[in-house]
Scaffold this motif. Structure first.
Motif, PDB file in Angstrom:
ATOM      1  N   MET A  81       0.840  -1.196   0.000  1.00 40.58           N
ATOM      2  CA  MET A  81       0.000   0.000   0.000  1.00 40.58           C
ATOM      3  C   MET A  81       0.880   1.252   0.000  1.00 40.58           C
ATOM      4  N   ASP A  82       0.268   2.406  -0.259  1.00 36.87           N
ATOM      5  CA  ASP A  82       1.028   3.657  -0.328  1.00 36.87           C
ATOM      6  C   ASP A  82       1.524   4.120   1.041  1.00 36.87           C
ATOM      7  N   GLU A  83       0.797   3.749   2.092  1.00 37.38           N
ATOM      8  CA  GLU A  83       1.192   4.166   3.436  1.00 37.38           C
ATOM      9  C   GLU A  83       0.731   3.132   4.458  1.00 37.38           C
ATOM     10  N   ASN A  84       1.270   3.232   5.670  1.00 35.76           N
ATOM     11  CA  ASN A  84       0.854   2.357   6.764  1.00 35.76           C
ATOM     12  C   ASN A  84      -0.425   2.910   7.388  1.00 35.76           C
ATOM     13  N   THR A  85      -1.466   2.090   7.416  1.00 33.47           N
ATOM     14  CA  THR A  85      -2.748   2.542   7.932  1.00 33.47           C
ATOM     15  C   THR A  85      -3.399   1.451   8.777  1.00 33.47           C
ATOM     16  N   MET A  86      -4.395   1.845   9.563  1.00 31.50           N
ATOM     17  CA  MET A  86      -5.246   0.897  10.270  1.00 31.50           C
ATOM     18  C   MET A  86      -6.611   1.554  10.465  1.00 31.50           C
ATOM     19  N   THR A  87      -7.675   0.814  10.103  1.00 36.47           N
ATOM     20  CA  THR A  87      -9.029   1.336  10.190  1.00 36.47           C
ATOM     21  C   THR A  87      -9.934   0.304  10.852  1.00 36.47           C
ATOM     22  N   HIS A  88     -10.765   0.763  11.796  1.00 33.44           N
ATOM     23  CA  HIS A  88     -11.741  -0.094  12.462  1.00 33.44           C
ATOM     24  C   HIS A  88     -13.122   0.236  11.895  1.00 33.44           C
ATOM     25  N   ASN A  91       5.620  -0.488   1.547  1.00 29.11           N
ATOM     26  CA  ASN A  91       6.810  -1.286   1.232  1.00 29.11           C
ATOM     27  C   ASN A  91       8.031  -0.862   2.043  1.00 29.11           C
ATOM     28  N   GLU A  92       7.907   0.239   2.765  1.00 25.41           N
ATOM     29  CA  GLU A  92       9.038   0.738   3.556  1.00 25.41           C
ATOM     30  C   GLU A  92       8.880   0.302   5.003  1.00 25.41           C
ATOM     31  N   LEU A  93       9.907  -0.353   5.543  1.00 23.28           N
ATOM     32  CA  LEU A  93       9.862  -0.829   6.924  1.00 23.28           C
ATOM     33  C   LEU A  93       9.820   0.362   7.871  1.00 23.28           C
ATOM     34  N   PRO A  94       8.729   0.500   8.678  1.00 24.82           N
ATOM     35  CA  PRO A  94       8.630   1.660   9.567  1.00 24.82           C
ATOM     36  C   PRO A  94       9.557   1.547  10.769  1.00 24.82           C
TER      37      PRO A  94
END
Length: 324
Positions: free
Chosen positions: A170-177, A207-210
Motif C-alpha cells: 500500500m502507499d502508506e501504513n494505515t489501520m481502520t476499524h 513497502n518501507e519498513l517503519p
C-alpha cells in the motif's frame, strides 16, 4: 511449452508456496497475540505474552470454508452436540474458498469468546472492492454460528467477530476499524442488543519498513514477517530482539522458506522478462523481413509461405506499417 510459459508456471507455484508460508507465520500464536493487542479492544495494551493463553487450540489455516452450509458443522453423538468449524479436506473440496486463519479467543473473564479471522492480501485487488469482501467474510462468521455456537433463537449467544485484513504493497501504513454505530433519527430509544458483534480491521502495509515505535509497532512486525527484501537473519533478529518472540524451529523454518521463495520468485520474474524481451525482439526482426519482402515485390502468399505465417498475419503486419 516455451521458456516464458515454463518460468511463469514456476513463479506461480513459488508464489503459492510463499502465500502458504506467510499464512503459517501469521498463524503463529506469538504473532497473533501481537495482532490482538493492537486490534481487539479487550486485549489492547496487554503484554502479548499474556494474551497467548487466551488463544484456544490451534488456529485453522486455510481449512475453514466460507461456502454456504460448510463454515459450521455439528454432529449429534449419544444426544450430545459436538461443535467446531468445518474442516473439509482440500482433496475433497479442491478450489473451495477458505478463510486464511480462523480461531477462537477466550476473554479474560474465562467465559465469553470472540471469533477472530485474519486475512493476508499481497495488494489491494482491482477486480472487486476489498471492503465488500471483508463485509461478506465477517457476515459469514456471524451467520455460521447458528447451530454451532448458538441454537434455535438464542441470539444473545452470538459471539463477537473480528475480521482482520493485512494488505501489503500500500502507499502508506494505515489501520481502520469498521463497525456498527447507533444513529438516532427520531427520539432516543435504547434498543437492546450487542452492537459490537461486527468488527472489521483493515491494516495497510507500505513497502518501507517503519521505525519501531508504539504507533507502528504492529506494522513493523508484519512488514518484517512478509518482506521480500529482508534476509532470513534480519527477520529473525528483529522478531527476537525487538519483539521478544522466541525463535522456535517451525518459525525459523517458515522464515527461511519464505526468503528462499522470494529469491526464486525474483529470479523467475527476471527470466520471464528476459524471455518476453527476446520474443519481442524476434517479432520485430520477423516483421522487418516481411516488410522488406513486400517492398521488393513479393506477394502476400509468397511471404506467408516463406515465413511460415498465416496470410492474415502478414496482411496485418503490412497494414500496420502502412498506418505508421
Amino acid at each position: 511449452m516455451n521458456t516464458e510459459f515454463k518460468n511463469a508456471i514456476k513463479a506461480s507455484d513459488k508464489d503459492a508456496q510463499y502465500d502458504a508460508s506467510a499464512k503459517r507465520l501469521l498463524g503463529q500464536k506469538h504473532i497473533l497475540a501481537h495482532i490482538l493487542t493492537k486490534t481487539v479492544d479487550e486485549f489492547r495494551g496487554m503484554n502479548p505474552k499474556e494474551v497467548i493463553q487466551y488463544i484456544e487450540g490451534t488456529p485453522y489455516i486455510s481449512r475453514v470454508s466460507i461456502e454456504q452450509g460448510l463454515t459450521n458443522s455439528f454432529y449429534k453423538i449419544n444426544s450430545k452436540r459436538i461443535v467446531g468449524f468445518n474442516t473439509e479436506s482440500e482433496e475433497i473440496n479442491e478450489g473451495m474458498v477458505r478463510f486464511d486463519i480462523v480461531f477462537y479467543v477466550r476473554m479474560k473473564d474465562g467465559l465469553s469468546q470472540i471469533i477472530i479471522n485474519v486475512e493476508a492480501q499481497k495488494n489491494e485487488p482491482t477486480e472487486y472492492e476489498i471492503l465488500n469482501r471483508a463485509i461478506f467474510y465477517v457476515s459469514r462468521l456471524i451467520s455460521s454460528q447458528k447451530e454451532r455456537d448458538f441454537i434455535n433463537s438464542d441470539y444473545d449467544d452470538i459471539k463477537k467477530v473480528y475480521s482482520i485484513w493485512v494488505c501489503m504493497n500500500m502507499d502508506e501504513n494505515t489501520m481502520t476499524h469498521i463497525h456498527l454505530i447507533n444513529e438516532d433519527i427520531i427520539g432516543s430509544y435504547e434498543w437492546k442488543g450487542k452492537i459490537d458483534l461486527f468488527n472489521i480491521i483493515m491494516i495497510g502495509l507500505s513497502n518501507e519498513l517503519p521505525i519501531y515505535d508504539e504507533t507502528y509497532k504492529l506494522h513493523r512486525l508484519l512488514d518484517t514477517l512478509l518482506s521480500k527484501e529482508l534476509s532470513a537473519d534480519d527477520k529473525l533478529n528483529i522478531i527476537e530482539k525487538e519483539y521478544d518472540i522466541p525463535i522456535e524451529e517451525n518459525l525459523r523454518k517458515d522464515v527461511n522458506i519464505m526468503c528462499n521463495l522470494s529469491q526464486g520468485i525474483k529470479e523467475d520474474g527476471i527470466a520471464i522478462g528476459k524471455a518476453i524481451g527476446e520474443t519481442k525482439g524476434e517479432a520485430k526482426a520477423e516483421a522487418r523481413i516481411i516488410l522488406n519482402m513486400h517492398k521488393n515485390g513479393f506477394t502476400i502468399e509468397q511471404i506467408a509461405k516463406v515465413t511460415d505465417k498465416d496470410i492474415e498475419d502478414v496482411k496485418s503486419i503490412i497494414a500496420g506499417n502502412n498506418r505508421e
